[in-house]
Design an enzyme around this catalytic site. Structure first.
Site, short mmCIF file in Angstrom:
data_model
loop_
_atom_site.label_atom_id
_atom_site.label_comp_id
_atom_site.label_asym_id
_atom_site.label_seq_id
_atom_site.Cartn_x
_atom_site.Cartn_y
_atom_site.Cartn_z
N HIS A 1 -41.70 127.32 -20.39
CA HIS A 1 -41.56 125.88 -20.58
C HIS A 1 -41.82 125.04 -19.34
O HIS A 1 -42.28 123.92 -19.42
CB HIS A 1 -40.25 125.56 -21.28
CG HIS A 1 -40.39 125.90 -22.72
ND1 HIS A 1 -40.12 127.15 -23.20
CD2 HIS A 1 -40.92 125.19 -23.74
CE1 HIS A 1 -40.44 127.18 -24.47
NE2 HIS A 1 -40.92 126.01 -24.84
N ARG B 1 -41.44 117.81 -29.08
CA ARG B 1 -40.40 118.83 -28.83
C ARG B 1 -39.08 118.13 -28.54
O ARG B 1 -38.77 117.81 -27.39
CB ARG B 1 -40.79 119.69 -27.63
CG ARG B 1 -41.99 120.59 -27.82
CD ARG B 1 -42.20 121.42 -26.56
NE ARG B 1 -43.06 122.55 -26.77
CZ ARG B 1 -44.35 122.59 -26.42
NH1 ARG B 1 -44.91 121.56 -25.84
NH2 ARG B 1 -45.06 123.68 -26.63
N ASN C 1 -47.70 130.08 -28.91
CA ASN C 1 -46.93 130.59 -27.77
C ASN C 1 -45.93 131.64 -28.23
O ASN C 1 -45.81 132.71 -27.66
CB ASN C 1 -46.17 129.47 -27.07
CG ASN C 1 -47.08 128.33 -26.66
OD1 ASN C 1 -48.27 128.53 -26.56
ND2 ASN C 1 -46.52 127.16 -26.46
N ASP C 2 -45.20 131.28 -29.27
CA ASP C 2 -44.23 132.24 -29.80
C ASP C 2 -44.91 133.30 -30.67
O ASP C 2 -44.50 134.45 -30.67
CB ASP C 2 -43.14 131.51 -30.60
CG ASP C 2 -42.05 131.00 -29.69
OD1 ASP C 2 -41.61 131.76 -28.81
OD2 ASP C 2 -41.65 129.83 -29.83
N GLU D 1 -44.67 130.77 -36.32
CA GLU D 1 -44.51 131.29 -34.95
C GLU D 1 -44.05 132.74 -34.95
O GLU D 1 -43.82 133.31 -33.89
CB GLU D 1 -43.46 130.50 -34.18
CG GLU D 1 -43.60 129.01 -34.26
CD GLU D 1 -42.66 128.30 -33.30
OE1 GLU D 1 -42.99 128.19 -32.12
OE2 GLU D 1 -41.58 127.87 -33.75
N ARG E 1 -42.98 135.70 -23.32
CA ARG E 1 -43.95 134.70 -22.88
C ARG E 1 -43.68 134.17 -21.47
O ARG E 1 -44.56 133.60 -20.84
CB ARG E 1 -44.01 133.54 -23.87
CG ARG E 1 -42.70 132.82 -24.02
CD ARG E 1 -42.71 131.88 -25.21
NE ARG E 1 -43.01 130.51 -24.83
CZ ARG E 1 -42.93 129.49 -25.67
NH1 ARG E 1 -42.60 129.70 -26.94
NH2 ARG E 1 -43.18 128.28 -25.27
N CYS F 1 -50.67 124.16 -32.47
CA CYS F 1 -50.01 123.31 -31.47
C CYS F 1 -49.51 124.13 -30.27
O CYS F 1 -48.89 123.59 -29.36
CB CYS F 1 -48.86 122.52 -32.08
SG CYS F 1 -47.50 123.55 -32.63
N ARG G 1 -40.62 117.70 -34.37
CA ARG G 1 -40.09 119.04 -34.62
C ARG G 1 -38.59 119.01 -34.40
O ARG G 1 -38.12 118.51 -33.37
CB ARG G 1 -40.73 120.04 -33.65
CG ARG G 1 -40.04 121.39 -33.73
CD ARG G 1 -40.69 122.42 -32.87
NE ARG G 1 -40.26 122.32 -31.48
CZ ARG G 1 -40.70 123.12 -30.53
NH1 ARG G 1 -41.62 124.02 -30.81
NH2 ARG G 1 -40.28 122.99 -29.29
C1 PEP Z 1 -45.20 127.55 -29.70
O1 PEP Z 1 -44.36 128.45 -29.76
O2 PEP Z 1 -46.43 127.76 -29.65
C2 PEP Z 1 -44.78 126.15 -29.66
C3 PEP Z 1 -45.66 125.17 -29.76
O3 PEP Z 1 -43.45 125.89 -29.49
P1 PEP Z 1 -42.71 126.03 -28.07
O4 PEP Z 1 -43.76 126.27 -27.02
O5 PEP Z 1 -41.97 124.77 -27.85
O6 PEP Z 1 -41.83 127.21 -28.28
MG MG Z 2 -42.31 127.93 -30.23
#
Ligand code: PEP
Ligand code: MG
Length: 595
Positions: free
Chosen positions: A207, A314, A472-473, A449, A483, A520, A350
């Protein structure tokens, strides 16, 4: 990663040699400034040693810190400071703990015999105790871990307090160097003065990386031991394009990088001229580009960079940023601000994605053995209905002011979607009773995800108005790679055949169900993936605002027909390496200046 203990303390003369360190490039740009080395928000202290000649004074620092902490707590038990009954009791326990001679001896022995700094000896000893408490089955005992952390913080405040650099009150240009930064810390930096970030830990989609990218601060993470190798105010170059950090650069290197910085800014200005142009491919296919935001003030940047709306808001940052739980009004105000900027353009809110790496204030010390597989995100909300309903109420109220859509994160089963929607309907009924207006037809989407969601997309589509893929997840859970862990960052890749196949299957199922599926996750910000994603059939992307112009330029430079060929070829390949090399070289041919 080398253990911090393997670092040797440098002699002052050694600091002056230029040092080049390679990490993970997470936010583009070039920064050149003096370093500011800071500890993380929860005072995680890097392992550093003291010279033998300094060990006695270091032991004295430990003793002084204990004395000051005990004295401070006395104020509460003596009634000098106002403290409620319960809190008084807690502080009395803390005081007794701090008076324990064995504990102090354990710490001073570490300093005296192992030549560790007072800060590190305190931190490691108390964290050991806290971890032990946390692992005990008995809930009462395991919850005491929070007390130990509190005591650790108190001691560290006395040890580092005076000397501690405060990144929130900076008034000169700096490159922040830290072991790790919390997203909240990154977000609270004053963009004016923070020129770059360099951290030991972290991965491409951690993050900190995401916030750095949103704020347009050049950043390199996963440098392993940059904090152990740097003098407090060394000159540092952060090359966020190549993932390189240079400490104490020599004159020719500085000159070269100043030139790179000018070149990068020129490219940025050129890309900004695309702001009002459509994101349309050379063969006329319209692509939608939205922005990801964490804070309402970022919405301006999305607009500035030519984003068509907000594809991912977010909202957990509302929680992470404040010491107290946000009220319905706090939520509503934040959403209204974004609506004010975007008018009737889409804004996908979200619901909060708390837990794991984004913990809440109150749950902060509730230890979970596997937080990424634990009570996070929608699971957390479904078990904390007061908090969840407060947010839903605010989103629904805001839904009459603009094109607001809602999206649930980390869905892993149909049951969860149904539960979340049921609660949303409960809140709608509450609003009806209170005579408060909302949009009853507000679109309700889910994030894909988890592999389970991706594999059951055709089922989930029956309960969803849209999908948004959080790569990402999705990558993390599909490949079983954390990650945010720099030690396994080379295994983390969106080009893995497993991920590419899942993406293809989700877009196929979404198209069949006639609902939209956007991307996203950070894959949508990475130029090398765009042709593959277009070829797989994706037409909607939501990304870090500073990256919108670059991605638009790429979209405008390709044909969907050529992307289809690329996707077909990638899908026939067996390894991540093969796919990565192939899609990278294809993208480089189209837009060499971006690479
Ligand atoms: C993701 O997981 O790709 C996502 C957009 O959510 P975050 O990065 O906030 O977990
Ligand atoms: Mg995520």
């Amino acid at each position: 990663m080398k253990s911090p203990g393997s670092r040797k303390r440098k002699l002052p003369s050694e600091y002056l040699k230029m040092e080049i360190k390679k990490g993970i490039a997470v936010s583009p740009g070039i920064a050149i400034a003096r370093s500011l080395v800071i500890d993380s928000e929860d005072y995680r202290i890097p392992k550093r040693s003291v010279l033998p000649s300094a060990k006695i004074s270091e032991v004295k620092r430990v003793r002084d810190a204990f004395k000051k902490a005990v004295k401070e707590l006395e104020k509460f038990s003596s009634g000098e400071e106002i403290a409620e009954g319960n809190i008084k009791d807690i502080f009395a326990v803390h005081q007794r703990f701090l008076k324990d001679k064995n504990l102090r001896k354990k710490i001073t022995d570490l300093v005296y015999n192992e030549l560790l700094t007072a800060e590190y000896a305190v931190s490691i000893t108390l964290r050991d105790i806290a971890n032990h408490f946390a692992s005990v089955q008995d809930k009462y005992i395991s919850e005491r871990a929070a007390d130990i952390y509190d005591i650790e913080k108190r001691l560290l405040r006395h040890l580092v307090g005076g000397k501690r650099d405060d990144a929130e009150h900076i008034n000169r240009e700096v490159v922040i160097v830290a072991h790790e930064l919390s997203p909240t810390q990154t977000a609270s930096f004053d963009r004016k003065f923070i020129k770059g970030l360099a951290t030991d830990a972290g991965g491409r989609t951690s993050h900190t990386a995401i916030v750095a990218r949103s704020l347009g601060i050049p950043a390199v993470v996963g440098l392993e031991d940059v904090t152990g190798n740097i003098a407090p105010t060394a000159t540092v170059i952060v090359d966020g394009n190549r993932g390189v950090v240079i400490i104490d650069p020599d004159e020719p290197t500085l000159k070269e990088y100043r030139q790179h910085a000018i070149e990068f800014e020129r490219l940025e200005r050129e890309l900004d001229t695309l702001r009002d142009m459509d994101a349309v491919t050379r063969d006329g296919v319209a692509i939608e580009l939205y922005g990801n935001i964490e804070f309402p003030y970022e919405a301006e940047m999305v607009l500035d960079k030519g984003g068509q709306g907000i594809g991912l808001y977010r909202t957990e940052f509302l929680y992470l940023y404040s010491q107290t739980e946000p009220t319905e009004e706090d939520h509503y105000k934040a959403y209204s601000e974004v609506i004010r900027i975007f008018g009737n353009r889409p804004i996908i809110i979200r619901t909060m994605d708390l837990g794991a790496d984004k913990f809440t204030q109150s749950k902060r010390f509730t230890q979970e053995r596997n937080p990424f597989l634990g009570l996070r995100s929608i699971r957390f909300c479904l078990q904390n209905l007061v908090l969840f309903k407060t947010q839903l109420r605010a989103i629904l109220r805001a839904s009459v002011d603009g094109d607001v859509r809602i999206m649930f994160p980390l869905i892993s089963s149909l049951h969860e979607v149904r539960q979340a929607k049921m609660i949303l309907h409960d809140v709608m009924e509450d609003l009806d009773e209170d005579g408060i207006k909302y949009n009853p037809n507000m679109p309700v989407g889910i994030m894909i995800e988890t592999p389970s969601a991706a594999l059951t997309a055709s089922i989930l589509a029956g309960e969803s108005d849209f999908f948004s893929i959080g790569t990402n997840d999705l990558i993390q859970y599909t490949l079983a790679v954390d990650r945010g862990n720099e030690r396994v960052s080379t295994l983390y890749s969106g080009a893995d055949p497993a991920v590419v196949n899942l993406l293809r299957s989700v877009i196929h199922d979404a198209n069949k169900a006639k609902i939209s599926a956007s991307i996203c996750g950070e894959m949508a910000s990475e130029p090398e993936y765009i042709m593959l994603l277009l070829g797989l059939g994706f037409r909607i992307f939501s990304l870090a605002p500073p990256m919108i112009p670059e991605i638009k330029k790429l979209v405008r430079s390709v044909t969907v027909e050529s992307c289809n060929i690329i996707a077909r070829k990638a899908l026939s390949m067996n390894s991540e390496r093969e796919i990565v090399n192939y899609i990278r070289s294809a993208a480089m041919k189209v837009l060499p200046e971006v690479f």
